[in-house]
Design a protein around this motif. Structure first.
Motif, PDB file in Angstrom:
ATOM      1  N   TYR A   1      47.404  36.219  48.020  1.00 29.86           N
ATOM      2  CA  TYR A   1      45.943  36.170  47.947  1.00 29.86           C
ATOM      3  C   TYR A   1      45.305  37.460  47.424  1.00 29.86           C
ATOM      4  N   THR A   2      46.103  38.496  47.227  1.00 27.12           N
ATOM      5  CA  THR A   2      45.544  39.736  46.674  1.00 27.12           C
ATOM      6  C   THR A   2      46.012  39.971  45.246  1.00 27.12           C
ATOM      7  N   GLU A   3      46.619  38.966  44.645  1.00 33.96           N
ATOM      8  CA  GLU A   3      46.959  39.038  43.229  1.00 33.96           C
ATOM      9  C   GLU A   3      45.736  38.633  42.401  1.00 33.96           C
ATOM     10  N   GLU A   4      45.578  39.274  41.246  1.00 36.72           N
ATOM     11  CA  GLU A   4      44.516  38.871  40.323  1.00 36.72           C
ATOM     12  C   GLU A   4      44.902  37.549  39.666  1.00 36.72           C
ATOM     13  N   PHE A   5      43.901  36.788  39.252  1.00 39.83           N
ATOM     14  CA  PHE A   5      44.159  35.556  38.502  1.00 39.83           C
ATOM     15  C   PHE A   5      43.152  35.455  37.358  1.00 39.83           C
TER      16      PHE A   5
ATOM     17  N   MET B   1      39.635  38.417  41.488  1.00 40.39           N
ATOM     18  CA  MET B   1      40.393  38.444  42.733  1.00 40.39           C
ATOM     19  C   MET B   1      39.793  37.394  43.663  1.00 40.39           C
ATOM     20  N   PHE B   2      40.488  37.085  44.751  1.00 46.95           N
ATOM     21  CA  PHE B   2      40.000  36.109  45.714  1.00 46.95           C
ATOM     22  C   PHE B   2      38.557  36.445  46.087  1.00 46.95           C
ATOM     23  N   PRO B   3      37.627  35.501  45.914  1.00 57.23           N
ATOM     24  CA  PRO B   3      36.186  35.786  46.069  1.00 57.23           C
ATOM     25  C   PRO B   3      35.764  36.334  47.430  1.00 57.23           C
ATOM     26  N   TYR B   4      36.570  36.091  48.471  1.00 58.23           N
ATOM     27  CA  TYR B   4      36.184  36.511  49.820  1.00 58.23           C
ATOM     28  C   TYR B   4      37.114  37.594  50.354  1.00 58.23           C
TER      29      TYR B   4
END
Length: 422
Positions: free
Chosen positions: A266-270, A283-286
């Motif tokens: 969940y802390t990987e960029e996409f 990154m994960f919006p929250y």
């Protein structure tokens, strides 16, 4: 055998969730409680008991043993469910129901119910809940996977909907209309079909269960890190797009309390491709909320998470700086009407004017952490960047963590200052 939740705050928050899932307010529940227990409920006693329940919800008190049966009866839950803060579920009905089937771990029970000629499983019960609603509430992931394999739950990409992108899980299992006491408080956004809102919520809850069961294949299938609202974003003004409307606090807490592999995921960029075929990194919006919980819990992974967030913010700063400088040069060299020459007298003022004009395409939406920038290097052509940046308001007693939090927030300030128009 079940384990009583030792953290009173967690028990209180769970109690609040199930109270507001059935009653309009805590006060309404307290009134119903007193009427059940005492046969009456005057205003003074309601206020007094409401304060008592508020203390329990804040983790400052506990439910008295003699009150517990009434809590269970009014909330339609077992005592195990309350005392374990939702981690242990026990059936409270003797006849076969959506509740009991969704609670069961037996494939034979599921199949027998699903194969009934009357197709009872396709309907919701007297409490307005379907087998899917209960299965997600009970965290019965095996049953959810069974429903996926049998075609009763399917990931759906509603990208063709005329007003923007949204993901969800479609189902042929019906449910009641959305109301104040919904199983989950769904924000019924104006103009958005209820079916899409429900499908979106099913997807989010299924993701939470996939995390708990380390099902990475399912996480990828459901696009677990992506909030579908991101697909509505462009390099232009994004003030009308709200990521907060689709926030799910249970999912956020599940991520923050997960193991190293899930947190890494969940802390990987996409990368997302927008309507104009431009690719943007997010990154994960929250993640800010995930970080806050990790800091509070003294999670040993918090340093690496903050390092990733700092790196992401720095990349956003560098890209924004590069594009603003590039457009400034284009404007400065373009000899606009206000430019009267490149002599020493006018050069500095012209440069300031070029910078000011170049920054007009900058937008920052603080609530969602969204940063966008657009400019036109030539006629009928637009370039720009789009991302989210991470800032946190939490504090830590650990000096090293404090230093990293300050560094993270400093980069955000640099980005905002860079795009600030004088």
């Amino acid at each position: 055998m079940f384990k009583v939740e030792e953290n009173k705050k967690k028990t209180g928050q769970y109690l609040k969730k199930i109270i507001l899932g059935k009653y309009k307010s805590q006060r309404q529940f307290c009134k119903a409680f007193l009427e059940k227990r005492d046969g009456k409920a005057d205003d003074y006693e309601v206020e007094k008991f409401t304060s008592k329940v508020s203390e329990i919800i804040r983790g400052k008190g506990t439910i008295q043993t003699y009150d517990l049966p009434i809590f269970c009866e009014l909330l339609d839950v077992s005592c195990e469910q309350i005392l374990s803060a939702g981690k242990c579920y026990k059936p409270i009905k003797s006849h076969i129901t959506n509740y009991e089937v969704a609670f069961s771990k037996s494939k034979k029970v599921w199949e027998a119910y699903m194969n009934r000629e009357d197709k009872l499983f396709l309907n919701y019960d007297e409490y307005g809940k379907s087998v899917v609603d209960y299965a997600l509430e009970f965290h019965n992931y095996d049953f959810i996977k069974y429903l996926m394999k049998t075609g009763h739950l399917n990931f759906v990409d509603n990208s063709k909907w005329e007003r923007g992108f949204t993901f969800g899980i479609s189902t042929d299992i019906k449910r009641r209309e959305i109301g104040y006491n919904d199983i989950w408080p769904i924000a019924h956004r104006l103009g958005v079909p209820e079916s899409l809102v429900y499908e979106e919520r099913l997807r989010t809850k299924a993701i939470t269960l996939a995390i708990e069961n380390y099902d990475y294949e399912c996480l990828e299938e459901l696009k677990a890190r992506v909030n579908p609202a991101i697909y509505n974003l462009t390099i232009f003004d994004n003030r009308g797009v709200g990521l907060e409307e689709q926030r799910d606090d249970e999912l956020i807490e599940t991520i923050a309390n997960a193991d190293e592999k899930i947190i890494d995921y969940y802390t990987e960029e996409f990368v997302i491709e927008d309507d104009h075929k431009r690719e943007h990194t997010f990154m994960f919006p929250y993640l800010d909320r995930v970080i806050a919980i990790m800091v509070e819990n003294k999670n040993p992974m918090i340093e690496s998470v903050l390092d990733k967030a700092i790196s992401h913010n720095m990349n956003a700063f560098k890209l924004l700086k590069q594009q603003i400088e590039e457009y400034t040069d284009i404007l400065f060299e373009g000899k606009p009407a206000w430019f009267k020459g490149k002599d020493d007298e006018n050069r500095e003022e012209c440069r300031r004017q070029a910078i000011k004009l170049a920054k007009q395409g900058f937008n920052y939406k603080e609530d969602d952490g969204l940063v966008s920038y657009h400019y036109s290097p030539e006629k009928r052509k637009y370039e720009g960047m789009l991302t989210n940046i991470i800032s946190v308001k939490c504090k830590s007693k650990d000096s090293k963590i404090t230093e990293k939090i300050n560094e993270l927030n400093d980069v955000v300030e640099k980005i905002v200052e860079l795009g600030k128009r004088e």
